[in-house]
Design an enzyme around this catalytic site. Structure first.
Site, PDB file in Angstrom:
ATOM      1  N   THR A  59     -14.181   0.435  -1.723  1.00  8.44           N
ATOM      2  CA  THR A  59     -13.308   0.677  -0.529  1.00  8.44           C
ATOM      3  C   THR A  59     -14.170   1.380   1.003  1.00  8.44           C
ATOM      4  O   THR A  59     -15.378   1.744  -0.193  1.00  8.44           O
ATOM      5  CB  THR A  59     -11.814   1.595  -0.973  1.00  8.44           C
ATOM      6  OG1 THR A  59     -10.853   2.175   0.166  1.00  8.44           O
ATOM      7  CG2 THR A  59     -12.204   2.816  -1.516  1.00  8.44           C
ATOM      8  N   LYS A 108     -11.139   1.905  -7.578  1.00  6.53           N
ATOM      9  CA  LYS A 108     -11.401   1.722  -6.272  1.00  6.53           C
ATOM     10  C   LYS A 108     -12.540   2.541  -6.931  1.00  6.53           C
ATOM     11  O   LYS A 108     -12.691   3.365  -7.416  1.00  6.53           O
ATOM     12  CB  LYS A 108     -10.766   2.731  -5.351  1.00  6.53           C
ATOM     13  CG  LYS A 108      -9.568   1.043  -5.255  1.00  6.53           C
ATOM     14  CD  LYS A 108      -8.188   2.027  -4.478  1.00  6.53           C
ATOM     15  CE  LYS A 108      -8.647   2.311  -3.328  1.00  6.53           C
ATOM     16  NZ  LYS A 108      -7.270   2.405  -2.653  1.00  6.53           N
ATOM     17  N   ASP A 129       0.733  -1.651   0.523  1.00  2.46           N
ATOM     18  CA  ASP A 129       0.373   0.252  -0.088  1.00  2.46           C
ATOM     19  C   ASP A 129       0.385   1.503   0.089  1.00  2.46           C
ATOM     20  O   ASP A 129       1.346   1.538   1.233  1.00  2.46           O
ATOM     21  CB  ASP A 129      -0.943  -0.246   1.971  1.00  2.46           C
ATOM     22  CG  ASP A 129      -2.162   0.334   0.945  1.00  2.46           C
ATOM     23  OD1 ASP A 129      -2.602   1.453   0.174  1.00  2.46           O
ATOM     24  OD2 ASP A 129      -2.402   1.328   2.456  1.00  2.46           O
ATOM     25  N   GLU A 185      -8.011   4.616  -8.107  1.00  2.00           N
ATOM     26  CA  GLU A 185      -9.291   5.142  -7.615  1.00  2.00           C
ATOM     27  C   GLU A 185     -10.146   5.939  -8.807  1.00  2.00           C
ATOM     28  O   GLU A 185      -9.003   6.849  -8.844  1.00  2.00           O
ATOM     29  CB  GLU A 185      -9.120   5.675  -6.551  1.00  2.00           C
ATOM     30  CG  GLU A 185     -10.683   6.317  -5.596  1.00  2.00           C
ATOM     31  CD  GLU A 185     -10.313   5.726  -4.409  1.00  2.00           C
ATOM     32  OE1 GLU A 185     -11.128   6.395  -3.171  1.00  2.00           O
ATOM     33  OE2 GLU A 185      -9.085   5.721  -3.481  1.00  2.00           O
ATOM     34  N   PHE A 191     -11.707  -1.300   6.610  1.00  2.00           N
ATOM     35  CA  PHE A 191     -10.517  -0.441   7.353  1.00  2.00           C
ATOM     36  C   PHE A 191     -10.540  -0.905   8.702  1.00  2.00           C
ATOM     37  O   PHE A 191     -11.257  -0.839   9.050  1.00  2.00           O
ATOM     38  CB  PHE A 191     -10.203   0.718   7.010  1.00  2.00           C
ATOM     39  CG  PHE A 191     -10.254   1.017   5.505  1.00  2.00           C
ATOM     40  CD1 PHE A 191     -10.109   0.126   4.435  1.00  2.00           C
ATOM     41  CD2 PHE A 191      -9.710   2.205   5.692  1.00  2.00           C
ATOM     42  CE1 PHE A 191      -9.617   0.742   3.508  1.00  2.00           C
ATOM     43  CE2 PHE A 191      -9.539   2.833   3.932  1.00  2.00           C
ATOM     44  CZ  PHE A 191      -9.982   2.284   3.022  1.00  2.00           C
TER      45      PHE A 191
END
Length: 394
Positions: A218, A194, A73, A158, A240
């Site tokens: 996400t 994303k 990431d 994204e 998350f």
């Protein structure tokens, strides 16, 4: 109208200097972008760094990679290359912060990505608004193309997070991002688009998946988001756990949790178990990590979710895993998790918009943290847009 890209690079290099130092301390050294990534780094690559990256077969990183597919990431090309060379990292994820940092860093490698994006937009657009959004999409794709030379698996890009409540515009920009990748020779099968797990994002994802455009949903903080994403065919979700823990720490005033009882771990395990019980192919890939037991226990959530389909992990935590040499126990097994899942299938496998919105309204963590995450990503996107737009009127 002229587009002085060299002046742009000089000006914007100052805009996010502080955020670069805080959020991403690794940057590659000077080299012009050519589509390949044989970079040299300004930071130290001495024995300690190399030892950490070339993880031993018995390291915690190697053990984790044997049970969970790992993604890195970061948008730092040098760090991605180092970890990809271990053979333990196959994928990479980016977000608006990484793209903004790339565009505003002043580093020659990333300036080259930005200049190419601006030149492409200047050639293809005439209106200022069209120019700016195309330049931003092209910059994100340029970064993804560079990353694709380093990893063998998925790259995630994204869609502008400001479109998270606009299905039609999300579809338009997602299709264009894929077209830009394919124009650069990267097949859509390697790209995850994303999208934020809003209702509009999920509805857009359904259409994109039907076109062979795979999606990474996400900012997943709640069970409703995870279930709806799977029911409508998402390739992958990114819950998350760390930010879920943040919410519950603030709510309860409790700072120390046993990892198995960490609310973020519990939430992700529930999502994963639901998928396994009802046969969904959607991949569960948690991101954003916190120490359940506080400072000095940075790997708590990762260890507690070992065995989940995939994880995306930042370089600092990958290094800790690479240097760890203790036995890492697998915590999630597909069959066992399917058997332990207590949830009935929601809404007969077809959640409606009204169902989704009601469940989100009842889930304070999901509502608050999705909004908070969107605000942060939008702020980074706004900074990049402002820097590009400033030069259009200069």
């Amino acid at each position: 109208m002229s587009f002085p890209t060299k002046r742009l690079a000089r000006v914007v290099s100052l805009v996010l200097a502080l955020s670069l130092c805080v959020s991403n301390r690794h940057w590659v050294g000077p080299q012009v972008f050519t589509g390949s990534c044989a970079h040299t780094s300004q930071r130290s690559s001495g024995p300690r760094s190399r030892t950490a990256v070339t993880a031993a077969a018995e390291s915690c990183l190697a053990q984790l990679a044997s049970m969970t597919t790992l993604s890195i990431d970061t948008g730092d090309l040098t760090v991605i290359k180092e970890y990809a060379e271990t053979g333990l990292i196959t994928d990479a994820t980016t977000n608006p912060l990484f793209v903004s940092q790339a565009g505003l860093s002043g580093d020659p490698v990333y300036v080259a990505l930005l200049e190419d994006a601006i030149a492409y937009a200047r050639k293809s657009s005439t209106k200022e608004d069209d120019f700016v959004e195309l330049a931003m999409d092209k910059l994100a794709v340029n970064l993804g193309v560079a990353i694709s030379k380093l990893v063998s698996g998925y790259i995630s890009t994204e869609v502008d997070p400001r479109l998270s409540f606009n299905k039609e515009e999300t579809l338009r920009r997602a299709r264009r991002i894929i077209a830009l990748y394919e124009e650069a020779g990267i097949p859509r099968s390697r790209v995850l688009i994303k999208l934020a797990a809003t209702w509009e994002g999920i509805a857009a994802m359904k259409e994109l998946e039907s076109e062979g455009i795979t999606c990474n949903m996400t900012l997943v903080f709640g069970f409703a988001q995870a279930v709806a994403a799977a029911q409508y065919g998402a390739r992958l979700i990114s819950p998350f756990p760390g930010r879920i823990l943040d919410f519950h720490k603030k709510l309860s005033g409790k700072d120390i949790w046993e990892p198995e009882k960490d609310p973020g771990v519990v939430a992700v395990r529930r999502m994963y178990s639901y998928y396994k019980r009802y046969g969904y192919d959607t991949i569960c890939m948690p991101a954003s990590w916190r120490p359940s037991r506080g400072a000095g226990h940075d790997l708590d959530e990762i260890e507690a979710l070992a065995g989940v389909d995939r994880m995306t992990i930042p370089p600092g935590l990958l290094e800790q895993l690479a240097t760890g040499d203790y036995v890492l126990e697998r915590k999630l097994q597909p069959e066992a998790c399917a058997d332990e899942c207590p949830d009935e299938e929601l809404f007969g496998g077809a959640m409606s918009e009204a169902d989704f919105r009601l469940l989100m309204n009842q889930d304070a963590c999901a509502t608050e943290k999705t909004a908070e995450g969107l605000r942060a990503f939008i702020a980074d996107t706004d900074k990049l847009e402002a820097a590009i737009r400033e030069k259009l009127i200069a």
